[in-house]
Design a protein around this motif. Structure first.
Motif, mmCIF file in Angstrom:
data_model
loop_
_atom_site.group_PDB
_atom_site.id
_atom_site.type_symbol
_atom_site.label_atom_id
_atom_site.label_comp_id
_atom_site.label_asym_id
_atom_site.label_seq_id
_atom_site.Cartn_x
_atom_site.Cartn_y
_atom_site.Cartn_z
ATOM 1 N N LYS A 8 27.949 45.447 62.786
ATOM 2 C CA LYS A 8 28.550 43.950 63.122
ATOM 3 C C LYS A 8 27.913 42.876 62.932
ATOM 4 O O LYS A 8 27.402 42.304 64.043
ATOM 5 C CB LYS A 8 28.886 44.291 64.261
ATOM 6 C CG LYS A 8 30.744 45.641 64.871
ATOM 7 C CD LYS A 8 30.639 45.339 65.621
ATOM 8 C CE LYS A 8 32.079 46.791 66.223
ATOM 9 N NZ LYS A 8 32.408 45.979 67.245
ATOM 10 N N TYR A 47 25.480 37.671 78.639
ATOM 11 C CA TYR A 47 25.200 38.840 77.767
ATOM 12 C C TYR A 47 24.809 40.313 78.912
ATOM 13 O O TYR A 47 23.758 40.067 78.841
ATOM 14 C CB TYR A 47 24.989 39.249 76.384
ATOM 15 C CG TYR A 47 25.155 38.195 75.289
ATOM 16 C CD1 TYR A 47 25.799 39.179 74.892
ATOM 17 C CD2 TYR A 47 24.597 37.325 74.933
ATOM 18 C CE1 TYR A 47 26.418 38.297 73.230
ATOM 19 C CE2 TYR A 47 24.667 36.593 74.066
ATOM 20 C CZ TYR A 47 25.958 36.987 72.951
ATOM 21 O OH TYR A 47 26.620 36.342 71.434
ATOM 22 N N TYR A 53 24.602 36.470 68.504
ATOM 23 C CA TYR A 53 23.906 36.926 69.936
ATOM 24 C C TYR A 53 22.249 36.554 69.442
ATOM 25 O O TYR A 53 21.590 36.272 70.465
ATOM 26 C CB TYR A 53 23.974 38.496 69.698
ATOM 27 C CG TYR A 53 22.618 38.896 70.618
ATOM 28 C CD1 TYR A 53 22.503 39.449 72.001
ATOM 29 C CD2 TYR A 53 21.835 39.982 70.418
ATOM 30 C CE1 TYR A 53 21.967 39.532 72.917
ATOM 31 C CE2 TYR A 53 20.552 40.373 71.027
ATOM 32 C CZ TYR A 53 20.624 40.481 71.756
ATOM 33 O OH TYR A 53 19.619 41.107 72.460
ATOM 34 N N GLU A 100 27.503 40.115 61.731
ATOM 35 C CA GLU A 100 28.346 38.710 62.290
ATOM 36 C C GLU A 100 28.076 38.647 63.518
ATOM 37 O O GLU A 100 27.872 37.131 64.811
ATOM 38 C CB GLU A 100 29.418 38.068 62.151
ATOM 39 C CG GLU A 100 30.540 38.956 62.156
ATOM 40 C CD GLU A 100 30.725 40.330 61.564
ATOM 41 O OE1 GLU A 100 31.207 41.293 61.650
ATOM 42 O OE2 GLU A 100 30.705 40.054 60.203
ATOM 43 N N GLU A 101 28.398 39.304 64.515
ATOM 44 C CA GLU A 101 28.269 39.690 66.254
ATOM 45 C C GLU A 101 27.120 39.329 66.448
ATOM 46 O O GLU A 101 26.477 39.104 67.372
ATOM 47 C CB GLU A 101 28.659 40.557 66.403
ATOM 48 C CG GLU A 101 29.354 41.000 68.624
ATOM 49 C CD GLU A 101 30.554 42.125 69.011
ATOM 50 O OE1 GLU A 101 29.542 42.971 70.103
ATOM 51 O OE2 GLU A 101 30.872 42.724 67.791
ATOM 52 N N ASP A 116 25.926 45.154 77.204
ATOM 53 C CA ASP A 116 26.717 44.215 75.734
ATOM 54 C C ASP A 116 25.370 43.670 74.633
ATOM 55 O O ASP A 116 25.575 44.643 73.745
ATOM 56 C CB ASP A 116 26.755 42.580 76.685
ATOM 57 C CG ASP A 116 27.858 42.225 77.350
ATOM 58 O OD1 ASP A 116 27.935 43.876 77.306
ATOM 59 O OD2 ASP A 116 28.058 41.726 78.002
ATOM 60 N N ILE A 123 25.620 45.940 70.817
ATOM 61 C CA ILE A 123 25.139 45.232 69.567
ATOM 62 C C ILE A 123 23.893 45.440 68.936
ATOM 63 O O ILE A 123 24.607 45.361 67.897
ATOM 64 C CB ILE A 123 24.581 43.046 70.442
ATOM 65 C CG1 ILE A 123 25.965 42.786 70.875
ATOM 66 C CG2 ILE A 123 24.370 42.554 69.348
ATOM 67 C CD1 ILE A 123 25.907 41.259 71.572
#
Length: 136
Positions: free
Chosen positions: A111, A96, A118, A113-114, A100, A104
């Protein structure tokens, strides 16, 4: 011939121009540099390193009428190991970028699940470094 002077153990090269009597003298010679404390510099031949891992550094000696430059072999200090935090960040950056991570974190609620993937990766990086450093 190079001219220089020693100040506090450092070799100070002669200037390329000197202001004297209201004039600028370009590429001054020994007759100008000598009274300013500059002396000719003589370099000894650079030897080979005798011990693997060692390095060479210049050593300066004021001989009165000249400065001699010789070489001394030394063992360099090992680079300090990166801190726990630096090692964790390095591992995280493998997957990452900072951009990024910001994306996130900004979309954490939209999001989940993302974000979880992470966060799990970050926790694994921390556990990996702790195990490596024996902090477990």
């Amino acid at each position: 011939m190079q001219y220089a002077k020693l100040e506090n153990g450092y070799l100070i090269p002669a200037p390329g121009e000197v202001r004297q009597g209201g004039m600028v003298i370009m590429n001054p010679g020994p007759e100008i540099l000598g009274p300013l404390g500059y002396k000719p510099v003589e370099y000894a031949e650079r030897p080979e390193v005798s011990t693997p891992g060692n390095e060479l550094r210049e050593a300066y000696t004021d001989e009165g009428d000249r400065i001699t430059v010789t070489w001394e072999e030394f063992s360099p200090e090992p680079a300090p190991e990166p801190s726990y935090e630096e090692q964790v960040v390095t591992l995280i950056r493998e997957r990452y970028s900072t951009d990024d991570e910001l994306a996130i974190l900004r979309q954490r609620e939209t999001k989940p699940e993302e974000f979880k993937a992470y966060d799990d990766y970050c926790e694994a990086c921390k556990a990996n470094v702790k195990q490596k450093l024996g902090i477990v």
